[in-house]
Design a protein around this motif. Structure first.
Motif, PDB file in Angstrom:
ATOM      1  N   THR A   1       0.835  -1.203   0.000  1.00  0.00           N
ATOM      2  CA  THR A   1       0.000   0.000   0.000  1.00  0.00           C
ATOM      3  C   THR A   1       0.871   1.254   0.000  1.00  0.00           C
ATOM      4  OG1 THR A   1      -1.749  -1.165   1.193  1.00  0.00           O
ATOM      5  CG2 THR A   1      -1.797   1.237   1.287  1.00  0.00           C
ATOM      6  N   ASN A   2       1.897   1.271   0.853  1.00  0.00           N
ATOM      7  CA  ASN A   2       2.790   2.429   0.902  1.00  0.00           C
ATOM      8  C   ASN A   2       3.570   2.600  -0.398  1.00  0.00           C
ATOM      9  OD1 ASN A   2       1.942   3.116   3.459  1.00  0.00           O
ATOM     10  ND2 ASN A   2       3.604   2.041   4.481  1.00  0.00           N
ATOM     11  N   TYR A   3       3.974   1.502  -1.000  1.00  0.00           N
ATOM     12  CA  TYR A   3       4.694   1.554  -2.279  1.00  0.00           C
ATOM     13  C   TYR A   3       3.806   2.163  -3.353  1.00  0.00           C
ATOM     14  CZ  TYR A   3       6.907  -0.035  -6.594  1.00  0.00           C
ATOM     15  OH  TYR A   3       7.454  -0.080  -7.841  1.00  0.00           O
ATOM     16  N   GLU A   4       2.575   1.675  -3.460  1.00  0.00           N
ATOM     17  CA  GLU A   4       1.646   2.185  -4.457  1.00  0.00           C
ATOM     18  C   GLU A   4       1.346   3.670  -4.224  1.00  0.00           C
ATOM     19  OE1 GLU A   4      -1.601  -0.539  -4.059  1.00  0.00           O
ATOM     20  OE2 GLU A   4      -0.530  -2.152  -5.097  1.00  0.00           O
ATOM     21  N   LYS A   5       1.225   4.039  -2.956  1.00  0.00           N
ATOM     22  CA  LYS A   5       0.976   5.445  -2.607  1.00  0.00           C
ATOM     23  C   LYS A   5       2.172   6.309  -3.005  1.00  0.00           C
ATOM     24  CE  LYS A   5      -0.137   8.403   1.317  1.00  0.00           C
ATOM     25  NZ  LYS A   5      -0.312   8.463   2.770  1.00  0.00           N
TER      26      LYS A   5
ATOM     27  N   ALA B   1       2.228   6.772  -6.781  1.00  0.00           N
ATOM     28  CA  ALA B   1       1.180   7.715  -7.205  1.00  0.00           C
ATOM     29  C   ALA B   1       1.564   9.148  -6.854  1.00  0.00           C
ATOM     30  CB  ALA B   1      -0.150   7.343  -6.547  1.00  0.00           C
ATOM     31  N   GLU B   2       2.111   9.353  -5.662  1.00  0.00           N
ATOM     32  CA  GLU B   2       2.529  10.702  -5.269  1.00  0.00           C
ATOM     33  C   GLU B   2       3.695  11.185  -6.124  1.00  0.00           C
ATOM     34  OE1 GLU B   2       3.251  10.486  -1.057  1.00  0.00           O
ATOM     35  OE2 GLU B   2       1.115  10.434  -0.586  1.00  0.00           O
TER      36      GLU B   2
ATOM     37  N   GLU C   1       4.132  15.481 -12.564  1.00  0.00           N
ATOM     38  CA  GLU C   1       3.198  16.214 -13.414  1.00  0.00           C
ATOM     39  C   GLU C   1       3.127  17.684 -13.009  1.00  0.00           C
ATOM     40  OE1 GLU C   1      -0.383  13.921 -12.965  1.00  0.00           O
ATOM     41  OE2 GLU C   1       0.374  12.286 -14.218  1.00  0.00           O
ATOM     42  N   LYS C   2       3.134  17.954 -11.708  1.00  0.00           N
ATOM     43  CA  LYS C   2       3.115  19.343 -11.227  1.00  0.00           C
ATOM     44  C   LYS C   2       4.396  20.068 -11.630  1.00  0.00           C
ATOM     45  CE  LYS C   2       0.125  18.702  -7.206  1.00  0.00           C
ATOM     46  NZ  LYS C   2       0.084  18.700  -5.712  1.00  0.00           N
TER      47      LYS C   2
ATOM     48  N   VAL D   1       8.778   5.664 -14.990  1.00  0.00           N
ATOM     49  CA  VAL D   1       7.894   5.491 -13.831  1.00  0.00           C
ATOM     50  C   VAL D   1       7.007   4.270 -14.024  1.00  0.00           C
ATOM     51  CG1 VAL D   1       5.918   6.498 -12.601  1.00  0.00           C
ATOM     52  CG2 VAL D   1       7.923   7.905 -13.105  1.00  0.00           C
ATOM     53  N   GLU D   2       6.414   4.152 -15.206  1.00  0.00           N
ATOM     54  CA  GLU D   2       5.521   3.026 -15.489  1.00  0.00           C
ATOM     55  C   GLU D   2       6.254   1.688 -15.386  1.00  0.00           C
ATOM     56  OE1 GLU D   2       3.507   1.028 -19.378  1.00  0.00           O
ATOM     57  OE2 GLU D   2       3.518   3.217 -19.311  1.00  0.00           O
TER      58      GLU D   2
END
Length: 186
Positions: free
Chosen positions: A55-59, A62-63, A69-70, A97-98
């Protein structure tokens, strides 16, 4: 009872042997139960921690994507931003990233799967009373572990090769476009 009577008392070897066998069986069963309970507790802790890690890895991924992007949007407003040059960088970064996300997920899945197999084999061995069967289980586990490792390393190699191609490709296209533009100007 006198000392002489105690010395003359007979001890039945069959009774003593039976008592020792019962003590060993009871001790072995206690150790098996303790080992199985410990293995089950470790397995539960591992599953909980691995789910939290996933969960932390996926988060984090995503962040990271959102932050990238920002940053690109911020740069787009700058006078130094060259859309043509930046486009290759953006494509390569997105590909990186992908692909790294896929590689990371594959590594996590492989690691958690292998550890789950270790827990399963450990419980089976703890419950097995035949030494020959234990050796067979360990031998089979070692064989399948090596086969799995070789297979997974082949998959990881393919993922890394694909990632490298995906990251370099946008720069190749940009290089060709720049070369074409330069040759037309000359």
């Amino acid at each position: 009872m006198t000392k002489k009577a105690a010395t003359n008392a007979t001890v039945d070897p069959a009774v003593v042997t039976k008592e020792i066998e019962e003590m060993v069986a009871t001790g072995r069963k206690s150790l098996q139960d303790a080992f199985i309970n410990g293995t089950e507790a470790a397995e539960k802790a591992f599953k909980s921690n691995s789910e939290t890690f996933k969960t932390n890895y996926e988060k984090a991924v995503a962040e990271g994507k959102t932050g990238f992007e920002k940053a690109i949007k911020t740069l787009e407003g700058s006078q130094f931003y060259d859309k043509n040059s930046a486009e290759a960088f953006v494509k390569a970064s997105n590909a990186a990233v992908e692909k790294s996300e896929k590689i990371g997920a594959a590594m996590i899945d492989y690691g958690t799967g292998r550890l789950q197999e270790v827990f399963n084999v450990a419980k089976t061995i703890a419950e097995t009373e035949d030494v020959t069967k234990v050796v067979e289980l360990q031998t089979e586990f070692a064989r399948s572990s090596m086969q799995s490792y070789v297979s997974e390393m082949g998959k990881f190699n393919a993922l890394v090769t694909d990632a490298a191609k995906s990251v370099v490709e946008p720069f190749g296209a940009q290089y060709a476009a720049n070369l074409d533009m330069f040759s037309k100007q000359a």
